[in-house]
Design an enzyme around this catalytic site. Structure first.
Site, PDB file in Angstrom:
ATOM      1  N   CYS A 222       3.509   8.537   1.079  1.00 15.04           N
ATOM      2  CA  CYS A 222       4.089   7.538   1.975  1.00 15.04           C
ATOM      3  C   CYS A 222       4.246   6.254   1.172  1.00 15.04           C
ATOM      4  CB  CYS A 222       3.172   7.332   3.180  1.00 15.04           C
ATOM      5  SG  CYS A 222       3.731   6.044   4.315  1.00 15.04           S
TER       6      CYS A 222
ATOM      7  N   CYS B 179       2.456  -2.782  15.301  1.00 12.18           N
ATOM      8  CA  CYS B 179       2.383  -2.370  13.899  1.00 12.18           C
ATOM      9  C   CYS B 179       1.704  -3.455  13.077  1.00 12.18           C
ATOM     10  CB  CYS B 179       3.783  -2.099  13.363  1.00 12.18           C
ATOM     11  SG  CYS B 179       3.785  -1.559  11.630  1.00 12.18           S
TER      12      CYS B 179
ATOM     13  N   ASN C 207      -2.999   5.342  16.633  1.00 16.03           N
ATOM     14  CA  ASN C 207      -4.354   5.230  16.120  1.00 16.03           C
ATOM     15  C   ASN C 207      -5.126   4.196  16.938  1.00 16.03           C
ATOM     16  OD1 ASN C 207      -3.963   6.993  13.722  1.00 16.03           O
ATOM     17  ND2 ASN C 207      -2.384   5.483  13.331  1.00 16.03           N
TER      18      ASN C 207
ATOM     19  N   CYS D 197      -0.154   5.874  10.191  1.00 15.30           N
ATOM     20  CA  CYS D 197       1.069   5.182  10.595  1.00 15.30           C
ATOM     21  C   CYS D 197       0.755   3.872  11.312  1.00 15.30           C
ATOM     22  CB  CYS D 197       1.885   6.070  11.531  1.00 15.30           C
ATOM     23  SG  CYS D 197       2.518   7.553  10.727  1.00 15.30           S
TER      24      CYS D 197
ATOM     25  N   CYS E 257       7.363  -5.783  15.123  1.00 14.88           N
ATOM     26  CA  CYS E 257       6.944  -4.906  16.217  1.00 14.88           C
ATOM     27  C   CYS E 257       5.478  -5.196  16.562  1.00 14.88           C
ATOM     28  CB  CYS E 257       7.110  -3.441  15.833  1.00 14.88           C
ATOM     29  SG  CYS E 257       8.805  -3.001  15.402  1.00 14.88           S
TER      30      CYS E 257
ATOM     31  N   GLU F 143       0.830  -1.193   0.000  1.00 13.97           N
ATOM     32  CA  GLU F 143       0.000   0.000   0.000  1.00 13.97           C
ATOM     33  C   GLU F 143       0.874   1.257   0.000  1.00 13.97           C
ATOM     34  OE1 GLU F 143      -4.106  -1.284   2.196  1.00 13.97           O
ATOM     35  OE2 GLU F 143      -2.425  -0.807   3.527  1.00 13.97           O
TER      36      GLU F 143
ATOM     37  N   CYS G  35       6.856  -6.889   6.502  1.00 14.69           N
ATOM     38  CA  CYS G  35       7.999  -6.363   7.255  1.00 14.69           C
ATOM     39  C   CYS G  35       8.505  -7.454   8.185  1.00 14.69           C
ATOM     40  CB  CYS G  35       7.591  -5.133   8.069  1.00 14.69           C
ATOM     41  SG  CYS G  35       8.965  -4.354   8.967  1.00 14.69           S
TER      42      CYS G  35
END
Length: 419
Positions: A153, A167, A356, A399, A164, A140, A160
């Site tokens: 972005c 995330c 968020n 984010c 974490c 994305e 990834c």
């Protein structure tokens, strides 16, 4: 200091405060044989994307053009069509010889991204794209218009490997690294949309150019774990003669703290903005929040960040997601200020970001009063600090929210590949 007895800690001043401990919700964190969060630095072996103009240096492009049976100057013509007019349509390239045009263009500009879905918010000023790569991997990118600038972005990896727990992108692990061409194509496609009037409208007093002016490597992936391809993409972005001609100062490369790669970036002689995603100033919490902290500790990451400033003169950005009762304590703001000031003044700026929130989750934004106190303490300590406004929350484009969902995968399965 006693940490985590029944969700309480004792601050350095001896005051007991609530401490929420990081944990995953709705998914199982991948662990190694010793039970530590698994880190993926190497890209899994998959079929490579087709070689693209943006993957090559200017000299390599000329050689490739000649290999396709055309004179070298055709490379420059193709660069202009792609980087200036944002097209890979052979029909639009009437200055190329008609008899070999289609084969030549597809040989140099093979299709890399298929648009699966586009979501808009902020009255059309924020757009999230879901792209399918040649092998079915999904990524994305998020396009945002602000007064005086347009920011994209971009993703640098499909998935990834940094694992974490807060995330969304890291939940499925690392699918593969993206090529420089795939990174650049996100920008070119965004520029095409802007040129066609697809990104809201400018205010009357906004005289900024109608193209992407700022890049943040804060989409899917850990950029410095895909170092060579990310840097090739950056070189194409800033190349005024054979690329997009963007300002290096408008490009932000972020990392969770891959110290050797930070030092390497400092020696590139390309003055991009460097951002360190810190999220905790103490190793005890950061070890759990950012698993790579088990390799390179807070002080090592901050030393490398200061070295980046010393070599480039570019002020470093510290990214800090404020999470309620987890990392937003006043004493952590003081500790962060102390660690930054120990390394001098004027070299760093802190960007706290309200997380968020998700209903019912331990992962939620700090109270406004707590956010303000965190920012006040840093500013009072002489650390320039600005609470960052995040865009795209309504479309899961902010984010830490970029992730390929089951619905995305289903939609991608019925999306035909580009011709």
């Amino acid at each position: 200091m006693v940490l985590y007895p029944e969700n309480m800690i004792t601050t350095p001043e001896g005051t007991p405060v609530r401490q929420v401990r990081p944990k995953t919700e709705g998914w199982s964190q991948k662990k190694d044989a010793e039970g530590r969060p698994l880190l993926q630095f190497a890209s899994p072996k998959r079929g490579k994307p087709p070689l693209h103009l943006a993957d090559l240096t200017p000299d390599e492009r000329i050689a490739k053009v000649k290999e396709l049976g055309l004179p070298g100057f055709r490379a420059n013509q193709l660069e202009k069509h792609y980087f200036t007019h944002y097209t890979h349509d052979p029909a639009a390239m009437t200055d190329l010889p008609a008899e070999s045009r289609e084969e030549f263009v597809h040989g140099m500009l093979p299709p890399l991204l298929t648009e699966v879905r586009r979501l808009e918010t902020d009255r059309g000023d924020t757009i999230k794209f879901l792209w399918k790569l040649h092998d079915g991997a999904l990524v994305e990118s998020v396009l945002m218009r602000y007064p005086g600038r347009i920011t994209l972005c971009v993703s640098s990896q499909a998935g990834c490997g940094m694992n974490c727990p807060f995330c969304a992108t890291g939940q499925a692990g690392l699918t593969r690294n993206m090529s420089a061409g795939e990174i650049i194509e996100q920008i070119v496609r965004a520029n095409r949309l802007i040129a066609d009037g697809g990104l809201g409208g400018k205010k009357r007093d906004d005289h900024s150019a109608d193209r992407v002016s700022n890049i943040v490597f804060m989409g899917m992936g850990e950029p410095l774990a895909n170092y060579a391809r990310v840097m090739q993409a950056v070189r194409v972005m800033v190349d005024k003669d054979h690329g997009l001609g963007m300002s290096a100062r408008g490009i932000t490369v972020s990392t969770v703290g891959l110290v050797p790669a930070i030092k390497k970036l400092a020696d590139e002689n390309i003055p991009v903005t460097f951002a360190l995603s810190l999220h905790a100033p103490d190793d005890h919490l950061r070890n759990e929040l950012i698993p790579v902290n088990s390799r390179w500790k807070v002080d090592e990451a901050l030393d490398a960040a200061r070295e980046y400033f010393d070599k480039t003169g570019r002020r470093v950005s510290i990214e800090y997601a404020l999470i309620k009762d987890m990392n937003d304590h006043g004493w952590r703001a003081d500790l962060l200020a102390d660690k930054l000031n120990e390394r001098g003044r004027g070299w760093v700026h802190v960007n706290p970001i309200p997380l968020n929130p998700t209903p019912g989750s331990i992962w939620t934004a700090s109270e406004v009063s707590v956010q303000n106190e965190f920012v006040r303490r840093l500013n009072d300590a002489g650390i320039p600090t600005t609470l960052r406004d995040t865009r795209g929350k309504e479309i899961d484009g902010a984010c830490g929210q970029l992730v390929a969902t089951e619905a995305d995968i289903a939609d991608a399965a019925v999306t035909p590949a580009e011709l």
